[in-house]
Design a protein around this motif. Structure first.
Motif, mmCIF file in Angstrom:
data_model
loop_
_atom_site.group_PDB
_atom_site.id
_atom_site.type_symbol
_atom_site.label_atom_id
_atom_site.label_comp_id
_atom_site.label_asym_id
_atom_site.label_seq_id
_atom_site.Cartn_x
_atom_site.Cartn_y
_atom_site.Cartn_z
ATOM 1 N N GLN A 34 0.792 -1.220 0.000
ATOM 2 C CA GLN A 34 0.000 0.000 0.000
ATOM 3 C C GLN A 34 0.831 1.280 0.000
ATOM 4 O OE1 GLN A 34 -3.282 0.126 -0.464
ATOM 5 N NE2 GLN A 34 -3.206 -2.103 -0.680
ATOM 6 N N LYS A 35 2.021 1.249 0.601
ATOM 7 C CA LYS A 35 2.811 2.470 0.728
ATOM 8 C C LYS A 35 3.965 2.479 -0.273
ATOM 9 C CE LYS A 35 1.853 3.271 5.644
ATOM 10 N NZ LYS A 35 2.443 3.457 6.979
ATOM 11 N N LEU A 36 4.103 3.602 -0.965
ATOM 12 C CA LEU A 36 5.192 3.760 -1.924
ATOM 13 C C LEU A 36 5.508 5.245 -2.059
ATOM 14 C CD1 LEU A 36 6.707 1.592 -3.641
ATOM 15 C CD2 LEU A 36 5.422 2.437 -5.602
ATOM 16 N N ALA A 37 6.748 5.614 -1.762
ATOM 17 C CA ALA A 37 7.136 7.026 -1.793
ATOM 18 C C ALA A 37 7.643 7.415 -3.171
ATOM 19 C CB ALA A 37 8.208 7.283 -0.742
ATOM 20 N N CYS A 38 6.901 7.090 -4.198
ATOM 21 C CA CYS A 38 7.342 7.332 -5.572
ATOM 22 C C CYS A 38 6.115 7.386 -6.470
ATOM 23 C CB CYS A 38 8.280 6.211 -6.007
ATOM 24 S SG CYS A 38 8.899 6.336 -7.695
ATOM 25 N N GLN A 39 6.090 8.343 -7.383
ATOM 26 C CA GLN A 39 4.992 8.430 -8.346
ATOM 27 C C GLN A 39 5.314 7.566 -9.566
ATOM 28 O OE1 GLN A 39 4.616 12.753 -9.002
ATOM 29 N NE2 GLN A 39 2.610 12.596 -8.012
ATOM 30 N N LEU A 40 4.376 6.674 -9.926
ATOM 31 C CA LEU A 40 4.586 5.765 -11.038
ATOM 32 C C LEU A 40 3.698 6.170 -12.208
ATOM 33 C CD1 LEU A 40 4.681 2.372 -9.096
ATOM 34 C CD2 LEU A 40 6.484 4.046 -9.440
ATOM 35 N N PHE A 41 4.345 6.655 -13.274
ATOM 36 C CA PHE A 41 3.621 7.135 -14.447
ATOM 37 C C PHE A 41 3.370 5.988 -15.424
ATOM 38 C CE2 PHE A 41 5.116 10.988 -12.642
ATOM 39 C CZ PHE A 41 4.342 12.033 -13.134
ATOM 40 N N SER A 42 2.205 6.043 -16.088
ATOM 41 C CA SER A 42 1.844 5.001 -17.045
ATOM 42 C C SER A 42 1.359 5.615 -18.347
ATOM 43 C CB SER A 42 0.740 4.119 -16.455
ATOM 44 O OG SER A 42 0.191 3.272 -17.454
ATOM 45 N N THR A 43 1.638 4.930 -19.465
ATOM 46 C CA THR A 43 1.136 5.408 -20.757
ATOM 47 C C THR A 43 -0.344 5.082 -20.945
ATOM 48 O OG1 THR A 43 1.929 3.353 -21.767
ATOM 49 C CG2 THR A 43 3.361 5.272 -21.924
ATOM 50 N N SER A 44 -0.953 4.423 -19.960
ATOM 51 C CA SER A 44 -2.398 4.184 -20.032
ATOM 52 C C SER A 44 -3.166 5.486 -19.835
ATOM 53 C CB SER A 44 -2.824 3.168 -18.975
ATOM 54 O OG SER A 44 -2.566 3.675 -17.666
ATOM 55 N N CYS A 45 -2.551 6.421 -19.082
ATOM 56 C CA CYS A 45 -3.203 7.710 -18.827
ATOM 57 C C CYS A 45 -2.216 8.872 -18.842
ATOM 58 C CB CYS A 45 -3.926 7.670 -17.475
ATOM 59 S SG CYS A 45 -2.832 7.268 -16.097
ATOM 60 N N LEU A 76 -0.247 9.744 -16.588
ATOM 61 C CA LEU A 76 -0.288 10.341 -15.253
ATOM 62 C C LEU A 76 0.144 9.284 -14.244
ATOM 63 C CD1 LEU A 76 -3.747 12.172 -15.475
ATOM 64 C CD2 LEU A 76 -1.480 13.277 -15.474
ATOM 65 N N PRO A 77 0.419 9.674 -12.982
ATOM 66 C CA PRO A 77 0.722 8.677 -11.959
ATOM 67 C C PRO A 77 -0.465 7.745 -11.723
ATOM 68 C CG PRO A 77 1.419 10.861 -11.246
ATOM 69 C CD PRO A 77 0.601 11.062 -12.481
ATOM 70 N N VAL A 78 -0.165 6.478 -11.465
ATOM 71 C CA VAL A 78 -1.190 5.457 -11.264
ATOM 72 C C VAL A 78 -1.373 5.208 -9.769
ATOM 73 C CG1 VAL A 78 -1.786 3.039 -11.676
ATOM 74 C CG2 VAL A 78 -0.624 4.362 -13.450
ATOM 75 N N PRO A 79 -2.621 5.128 -9.284
ATOM 76 C CA PRO A 79 -2.843 4.765 -7.876
ATOM 77 C C PRO A 79 -2.306 3.361 -7.603
ATOM 78 C CG PRO A 79 -4.857 5.619 -8.887
ATOM 79 C CD PRO A 79 -3.878 5.402 -9.994
ATOM 80 N N ILE A 80 -1.731 3.157 -6.429
ATOM 81 C CA ILE A 80 -1.162 1.851 -6.098
ATOM 82 C C ILE A 80 -2.260 0.972 -5.516
ATOM 83 C CG2 ILE A 80 0.698 0.637 -4.908
ATOM 84 C CD1 ILE A 80 1.586 2.664 -7.018
ATOM 85 N N THR A 81 -3.093 0.472 -6.420
ATOM 86 C CA THR A 81 -4.131 -0.496 -6.053
ATOM 87 C C THR A 81 -4.056 -1.650 -7.032
ATOM 88 O OG1 THR A 81 -5.875 0.421 -7.465
ATOM 89 C CG2 THR A 81 -5.630 1.381 -5.247
ATOM 90 N N GLU A 82 -4.566 -2.802 -6.634
ATOM 91 C CA GLU A 82 -4.489 -3.990 -7.479
ATOM 92 C C GLU A 82 -5.158 -3.768 -8.827
ATOM 93 O OE1 GLU A 82 -6.155 -8.588 -7.335
ATOM 94 O OE2 GLU A 82 -5.431 -7.651 -5.476
ATOM 95 N N LYS A 83 -6.362 -3.184 -8.813
ATOM 96 C CA LYS A 83 -7.097 -2.999 -10.061
ATOM 97 C C LYS A 83 -6.460 -1.931 -10.933
ATOM 98 C CE LYS A 83 -11.680 -2.175 -12.011
ATOM 99 N NZ LYS A 83 -13.114 -1.937 -11.746
#
Length: 831
Positions: A702-713, A715-722
């Motif tokens: 659940q915790k991550l001190a980093c923004q993860l960008f995706s080409t799906s949007c 923008l940064p992606v929320p860190i959730t399973e879905k």
């Protein structure tokens, strides 16, 4: 069964460097020759022997009265004064006799034995190991119970060889066969056979041929084609003293077990009078293989037993020793070693200079140059003292009202001469570069950013970018686990089968001949299976990320992935609780084994009979052209898809090769085949969207001190399973606009990008994408095909240090494979 509780060597080299065990380990692994100098004075030899034995004893909190000494040489008057300091000394005529005596002493007296040998040729080298049996080693009331076991010697044998070459060859081959039978072993259980010889009538290649013949003895040729046994040789030290070479070979074999690596082989096994093609055909099915370079050992399961056989040929004898990480009597295994000094042994070092002005920086360089002429230290000692004491950091570093930082220069060199040459270049080029606020760097990797570094800046932004799977190459990352051994622990948490996860068989191919003919075919084999290279890409991204975050103390503030590099990003940065589950799904899912890769069954449905079983029905191509130009004519080519935009002037197209090439010809550009026949990033791959979403649905941290960008949007992606599963599925089934992704990350304030994978394609593209943006951008790659692992990482480190990042540099200067041992508490009688 004997336990090796300590290992040490002392060799005088012509470079005035005293080669101890960590340096010897470095030379052995790198396949470098130790250039020795003679030591005719006996007092020098006595001093070396005292240093050697004192190291072994001190490391294990023992004294001379607590051990026996066995000298594996004919009695030598030169060392009489040394042996007088021990209570009990025995001379043996062979390594085999010495090992038998060590076992007897340990059983009868519960004492350890120092087994020692001296190179009788020039008295320039000595070697020793500390040995005990299981009984003494496991006695809880003994100091020996606190010792670390480096390896077990489970069996050994010796036969006297005949003088006739033919008879000698037959005797050696029969001895190897009998040894394997007697110890219930065959080639499938032996991970490596390490050969060495001294003053022998056979060469290393002939010796290796005797080992090959094991598969043919009594007509029992192996039916297996899996090359599971490494055949290699020790080539770093030469001596005419057979007893010394036998012990040095044993120490080398112990190092391979303890330090978890496999040795490269420099010979040519097929160099016989018999036609080469005939021998190659005859040997094709043998279970043996060679490595052109040493590499890390990757187990197939946790606690895997390793067994190595040392085969040593002297003029009149042949000795065999079985060395393992497991005790044969009860299968007790040694705890793996995650420490070494391999990184600290690397020759090239960073020398750092800091100052608040260009003038002070130049003064510090001149000061360094003058101190070099006065020093009596080795280059390694000089660079370590420089780091520890900050000799060339200007003492004042006082900031005035208009100056809020300092300039940082990092010079890379592997000797004083090279350092002086880098200093001269810096003195000539730095003033202009800093005046223009431009980067100053040399081909060797020395670097200055040309900008002031803010003092005490709390946190500096840093972006990790992960390349796609097509960037992987044969022999990638072969030294990473040797340089950063603690990463073993992280990889073990990620996967229970490191050999499979890192695709050992594909990345490090097995051949019985080191040849220039193999690389192209090996590279094609590597790229043939998308599931395999996807798994390897994730694993290497995970390894590199752990090295930078935990080994070098550099954490990312943002991250992004290119194509399937997005999967690598989520795994490497610890988003999933159980990334090993993804490996299992990749292997089992038909998505990347049948539908979108391999036989490409998706095309059967999409194109029907037009595919006609053609294995080359789909290919990806790189073309240097803008998106608008391709869009203007792509309707004429219904089986061509634009899959990725790399930069504003370059694209990846995929589809039917004939149509792709025709499109490129119409545009007047060259189409470069990427040899990655996988259907992703286009509408044909959308049929697998739902299955992809299920495959990438994994429990998350659940915790991550980093923004993860995706080409799906973008923008940064929320860190959730879905969210992660949807993000990856959209990325792999839709067109990728890499410039858009990078510009969005740049807009958040990121200015330094590190490519966490193979090659430097992404870093090159990012520079082109952001070249028109105001402000400096630094793009780095940590692994390149034309650079060894250490040099690639060191160049990256030099740049980051100059930019002011707090890199942990201690492992570059300090480290040892010798493990610390606790001192057992002594019983105290109280009245």
């Amino acid at each position: 069964m004997l336990a090796v509780l300590g290992i040490e060597v002392n060799i005088s080299s012509n470079s005035n460097e005293q080669i101890a065990i960590d340096t010897f380990d470095y030379y052995l692994y790198q396949g470098l020759k130790i250039d020795t100098r003679p030591e005719p004075r006996a007092d020098k030899l006595i001093s070396a022997l005292n240093v050697l034995s004192d190291k072994l004893l001190a490391n294990n909190h023992l004294n001379r009265s607590q051990v026996k000494v066995v000298i594996c040489n004919a009695k030598n008057d030169n060392i009489q004064s040394f042996t007088n300091t021990f209570s009990d000394v025995l001379y043996c005529e062979s390594l085999s006799d010495a090992l038998n005596f060590c076992s007897q002493v340990s059983v009868e007296q519960s004492k350890a034995t120092i087994l020692m040998s001296v190179d009788g040729r020039d008295l320039n080298a000595c070697a020793a190991i500390l040995i005990s049996t299981q009984h003494a080693f496991q006695d809880v009331n003994s100091q020996l119970s606190q010792c670390h076991c480096y390896a077990y010697i489970n069996a050994q044998s010796i036969v006297n060889s005949a003088f006739d070459a033919t008879a000698k060859s037959q005797l050696i081959e029969q001895h190897i066969y009998d040894f394997f039978v007697r110890n219930s072993s065959n080639y499938e259980q032996i991970e490596s056979i390490i050969i060495n010889q001294s003053m022998s009538s056979i060469s290393a290649d002939e010796h290796a041929q005797h080992c090959l013949s094991l598969s043919y003895i009594d007509g029992q040729q192996s039916a297996s084609t899996d090359k599971c046994t490494l055949l290699t040789s020790i080539d770093c030290y030469d001596s005419e003293d057979a007893d010394f070479m036998a012990l040095l070979s044993l120490i080398s074999t112990v190092l391979c077990v303890d330090q978890q690596y496999r040795l490269g082989y420099c010979g040519d096994l097929l160099s016989r009078s018999e036609p080469t093609d005939s021998i190659a055909e005859k040997c094709a099915d043998l279970p043996y293989y060679l490595l052109s370079e040493s590499t890390s050992y990757l187990p197939q399961c946790a606690n895997q037993i390793r067994q190595l056989v040392l085969s040593f040929v002297a003029e009149h004898s042949h000795q065999l020793v079985l060395v393992s990480n497991s005790d044969s009597s009860n299968n007790k295994q040694i705890e793996p070693n995650y420490n070494n000094g391999f990184l600290a042994q690397q020759k090239m070092k960073p020398i750092i200079f800091k100052s608040t002005s260009v003038q002070q920086l130049i003064e510090a360089l001149h000061c360094c140059e003058q101190s070099i002429s006065r020093t009596a230290q080795s280059f390694t000692q000089f660079s370590e003292n420089h780091l520890r004491h900050g000799h060339f950091k200007h003492q004042s570093l006082q900031f005035n009202q208009n100056q809020q930082g300092y300039y940082c220069l990092v010079l890379l060199a592997d000797c004083f001469e090279q350092l002086i040459a880098q200093i001269v270049l810096a003195c000539n080029g730095l003033p202009k570069a800093i005046s223009n606020k431009q980067v100053w760097k040399t081909p060797l990797g020395s670097y200055c950013s040309g900008h002031l570094v803010e003092e005490n800046q709390y946190k500096k932004p840093l972006s990790f970018v992960y390349p796609g799977v097509g960037a992987l190459y044969v022999n990638m990352g072969k030294d990473l686990l040797r340089l950063f051994p603690h990463s073993h622990q992280a990889l073990n948490l990620m996967s229970s089968d490191l050999s499979r996860s890192l695709q050992d068989l594909l990345i490090t191919p097995r051949h019985l001949k080191v040849s220039d003919e193999h690389p192209l075919q090996d590279q094609q084999n590597l790229r043939r299976s998308l599931a395999n290279i996807a798994e390897a890409g994730v694993s290497y991204a995970y390894l590199l990320t752990h090295i930078f975050q935990c080994g070098l103390s550099l954490n990312a503030s943002s991250a992004a992935g290119y194509s399937m590099g997005e999967v690598s990003m989520f795994a490497a940065l610890g988003c999933w609780k159980n990334p090993d589950l993804l490996s299992e799904r990749l292997r089992q899912s038909p998505i990347f084994t049948e539908q979108l890769a391999g036989p490409l069954k998706r095309l059967d449905l999409a194109w029907g009979e037009a595919k006609n079983g053609n294995e080359n029905a789909w290919e990806s191509f790189h073309i240097k052209v803008g998106l608008m130009q391709v869009n203007a004519i792509i309707a004429e080519y219904p089986r061509v898809y634009i899959t990725i935009r790399n930069t504003p002037e370059s694209l990846v197209i995929a589809g039917e090769p004939k149509q792709c090439l025709a499109l490129a010809k119409q545009l007047g550009v060259r189409a470069i085949a990427l040899n990655v026949p996988n259907i992703i990033h286009c509408e044909l791959s959308r049929s697998e969207y739902q299955r992809m979403q299920s495959m990438y649905s994994l429990p998350v941290q659940q915790k991550l001190a980093c923004q993860l960008f995706s080409t799906s949007c973008y923008l940064p992606v929320p860190i959730t399973e879905k969210a992660i599963a949807v993000s990856i599925s959209k990325c792999l089934t839709e067109f990728v606009d890499f410039p858009r992704l990078i510009k969005n990350i740049y807009a958040t304030g990121e200015r330094v990008f590190i490519e966490m994978g193979a090659g430097k394609s992404l870093s090159t593209w990012i520079e082109r994408i952001l070249k028109s943006n105001q402000g400096s951008v630094t793009c780095l790659s940590v692994n390149q095909k034309n650079l060894d692992d250490y040099t690639a990482i060191l160049k990256t480190v030099a740049t980051l240090v100059s930019l002011g990042y707090p890199v942990n540099l201690q492992p570059f200067y300090n480290g040892t494979l010798v493990r610390p041992v606790n001192k057992i508490a002594e019983s105290v009688l109280v009245s």
